[in-house]
Design a protein around this motif. Sequence first.
Motif, PDB file in Angstrom:
ATOM      1  N   VAL A 152       0.872  -1.167   0.000  1.00  0.00           N
ATOM      2  CA  VAL A 152       0.000   0.000   0.000  1.00  0.00           C
ATOM      3  C   VAL A 152       0.910   1.217   0.000  1.00  0.00           C
ATOM      4  N   MET A 153       0.705   2.121  -0.941  1.00  0.00           N
ATOM      5  CA  MET A 153       1.483   3.345  -1.015  1.00  0.00           C
ATOM      6  C   MET A 153       0.618   4.492  -0.499  1.00  0.00           C
ATOM      7  N   HIS A 154       1.068   5.117   0.587  1.00  0.00           N
ATOM      8  CA  HIS A 154       0.343   6.246   1.174  1.00  0.00           C
ATOM      9  C   HIS A 154       0.972   7.540   0.656  1.00  0.00           C
ATOM     10  N   ILE A 155       0.173   8.383   0.042  1.00  0.00           N
ATOM     11  CA  ILE A 155       0.656   9.654  -0.490  1.00  0.00           C
ATOM     12  C   ILE A 155      -0.007  10.780   0.293  1.00  0.00           C
ATOM     13  N   THR A 156       0.826  11.593   0.940  1.00  0.00           N
ATOM     14  CA  THR A 156       0.328  12.659   1.803  1.00  0.00           C
ATOM     15  C   THR A 156       0.712  14.025   1.248  1.00  0.00           C
ATOM     16  N   ASP A 157      -0.075  15.025   1.620  1.00  0.00           N
ATOM     17  CA  ASP A 157       0.208  16.392   1.177  1.00  0.00           C
ATOM     18  C   ASP A 157       1.006  17.130   2.256  1.00  0.00           C
ATOM     19  N   ASN A 158       1.132  18.437   2.100  1.00  0.00           N
ATOM     20  CA  ASN A 158       1.967  19.188   3.040  1.00  0.00           C
ATOM     21  C   ASN A 158       1.275  19.457   4.378  1.00  0.00           C
ATOM     22  N   ASN A 159       0.054  18.945   4.543  1.00  0.00           N
ATOM     23  CA  ASN A 159      -0.616  18.987   5.841  1.00  0.00           C
ATOM     24  C   ASN A 159      -0.635  17.613   6.498  1.00  0.00           C
ATOM     25  N   ASN A 160       0.172  16.702   5.963  1.00  0.00           N
ATOM     26  CA  ASN A 160       0.238  15.324   6.461  1.00  0.00           C
ATOM     27  C   ASN A 160      -1.080  14.575   6.308  1.00  0.00           C
ATOM     28  N   GLU A 161      -1.922  15.043   5.401  1.00  0.00           N
ATOM     29  CA  GLU A 161      -3.179  14.364   5.120  1.00  0.00           C
ATOM     30  C   GLU A 161      -2.972  13.394   3.961  1.00  0.00           C
ATOM     31  N   GLU A 162      -3.447  12.166   4.130  1.00  0.00           N
ATOM     32  CA  GLU A 162      -3.344  11.189   3.049  1.00  0.00           C
ATOM     33  C   GLU A 162      -4.362  11.543   1.975  1.00  0.00           C
ATOM     34  N   VAL A 163      -3.875  11.839   0.778  1.00  0.00           N
ATOM     35  CA  VAL A 163      -4.757  12.285  -0.300  1.00  0.00           C
ATOM     36  C   VAL A 163      -4.921  11.212  -1.382  1.00  0.00           C
ATOM     37  N   ILE A 164      -3.940  10.316  -1.513  1.00  0.00           N
ATOM     38  CA  ILE A 164      -4.013   9.223  -2.479  1.00  0.00           C
ATOM     39  C   ILE A 164      -3.524   7.962  -1.788  1.00  0.00           C
ATOM     40  N   ARG A 165      -4.216   6.865  -2.018  1.00  0.00           N
ATOM     41  CA  ARG A 165      -3.763   5.559  -1.539  1.00  0.00           C
ATOM     42  C   ARG A 165      -3.703   4.618  -2.736  1.00  0.00           C
ATOM     43  N   ILE A 166      -2.550   3.988  -2.921  1.00  0.00           N
ATOM     44  CA  ILE A 166      -2.334   3.082  -4.045  1.00  0.00           C
ATOM     45  C   ILE A 166      -2.167   1.675  -3.486  1.00  0.00           C
ATOM     46  N   VAL A 167      -2.986   0.756  -3.959  1.00  0.00           N
ATOM     47  CA  VAL A 167      -3.015  -0.599  -3.410  1.00  0.00           C
ATOM     48  C   VAL A 167      -2.664  -1.591  -4.511  1.00  0.00           C
ATOM     49  N   ARG A 168      -1.614  -2.356  -4.261  1.00  0.00           N
ATOM     50  CA  ARG A 168      -1.244  -3.424  -5.179  1.00  0.00           C
ATOM     51  C   ARG A 168      -1.427  -4.761  -4.478  1.00  0.00           C
ATOM     52  N   PRO A 169      -2.340  -5.602  -4.942  1.00  0.00           N
ATOM     53  CA  PRO A 169      -2.539  -6.912  -4.324  1.00  0.00           C
ATOM     54  C   PRO A 169      -1.443  -7.885  -4.731  1.00  0.00           C
ATOM     55  N   PHE A 170      -1.313  -8.966  -3.977  1.00  0.00           N
ATOM     56  CA  PHE A 170      -0.373 -10.008  -4.348  1.00  0.00           C
ATOM     57  C   PHE A 170      -0.980 -10.870  -5.451  1.00  0.00           C
ATOM     58  N   GLN A 171      -0.212 -11.081  -6.529  1.00  0.00           N
ATOM     59  CA  GLN A 171      -0.662 -11.883  -7.668  1.00  0.00           C
ATOM     60  C   GLN A 171       0.474 -12.830  -8.042  1.00  0.00           C
ATOM     61  N   CYS A 172       0.389 -14.061  -7.567  1.00  0.00           N
ATOM     62  CA  CYS A 172       1.522 -14.971  -7.673  1.00  0.00           C
ATOM     63  C   CYS A 172       1.813 -15.391  -9.104  1.00  0.00           C
ATOM     64  N   CYS A 173       0.821 -15.380  -9.991  1.00  0.00           N
ATOM     65  CA  CYS A 173       1.032 -15.878 -11.357  1.00  0.00           C
ATOM     66  C   CYS A 173       1.026 -14.766 -12.391  1.00  0.00           C
ATOM     67  N   ALA A 174       0.980 -13.515 -11.960  1.00  0.00           N
ATOM     68  CA  ALA A 174       0.840 -12.408 -12.898  1.00  0.00           C
ATOM     69  C   ALA A 174       2.194 -11.879 -13.347  1.00  0.00           C
ATOM     70  N   GLY A 175       2.187 -11.136 -14.455  1.00  0.00           N
ATOM     71  CA  GLY A 175       3.376 -10.444 -14.914  1.00  0.00           C
ATOM     72  C   GLY A 175       3.843 -10.802 -16.302  1.00  0.00           C
ATOM     73  N   CYS A 176       3.428 -11.946 -16.827  1.00  0.00           N
ATOM     74  CA  CYS A 176       3.858 -12.345 -18.164  1.00  0.00           C
ATOM     75  C   CYS A 176       3.089 -11.546 -19.210  1.00  0.00           C
ATOM     76  N   CYS A 177       3.817 -10.795 -20.041  1.00  0.00           N
ATOM     77  CA  CYS A 177       3.149  -9.944 -21.023  1.00  0.00           C
ATOM     78  C   CYS A 177       2.444 -10.748 -22.113  1.00  0.00           C
ATOM     79  N   TRP A 178       2.841 -12.019 -22.284  1.00  0.00           N
ATOM     80  CA  TRP A 178       2.205 -12.863 -23.291  1.00  0.00           C
ATOM     81  C   TRP A 178       0.861 -13.394 -22.812  1.00  0.00           C
TER      82      TRP A 178
END
Length: 252
Positions: free
Chosen positions: A95-121
């Motif tokens: 989870v990527m927490h992105i905060t502004d200059n007031n220390n408020e979290e404004v964006i949260r980026i969530v990447r789940p675990f995907q054990c078989c993912a990633g092959c472009c084919w």
Amino acid sequence: MAQPVQGQPTGGEKGAQWMPAPPERPVGCPPGLEYLTQLDQILVHQQVELLEAILNWETKNRYVVKNSMGQQVFFAREESGLCWRLCCQQGRPFVMHITDNNNEEVIRIVRPFQCCAGCCWCADGGNCCSLTINIESPPGTIVGTVTQTRSSWKPEMNVMNSSGETVLKIRGPCCLCNMVCCRCDIQFAVMSADLTQEVGIISKQWAGAIKEMFTNADTFSITFPRDLDVKVKAVLVGALFLIDFMFYEQKN
């Protein structure tokens, strides 16, 4: 542990100059994203972790997000487990927490675990083989998703809005060796959904031989139209982090 004081930035570079807050937030703009409404370019600098550089021990990533004048706009910090970082490296969930200059979290980026993912084919825009990342703003409200698509030799991704509609596409360079070994800037083109127009660029910038050799602290930039939907701009920030973890988080 002492709590951060509201209005006093706790992340980023020491002595950094922060971008002044816009006078008002446009209608429909999630809180904190009003900064992005004024920008057509952002720079993302990953901070060098001394322990990681010396011991090759994967630590939580931290990033400073700046505008083209060098003013700090946001600060991003990774939340992930130690075992995931040591065992999965590029494939780890976070989870990527992105905060502004007031220390408020404004964006949260969530990447789940995907054990078989990633092959472009095998990736097919949302199936179990497609790497996916979700972007929330404010946290808890999904504004978009970036998902890997089948592309043979070139990495390609769909940038989708909260309704699951593809609004942009991202196309990377042809050769993986160029992305990993090239001593120059590597560009991922941001295209319109019908692939007829280039509307922006996500660029992995060459940081110099020493930094590239001994760390995986990367520098990126994103350019996009100033009048692009601010929620789509936030989703492109998520795309940048997906690209970073897909191709540039390998051990040096």
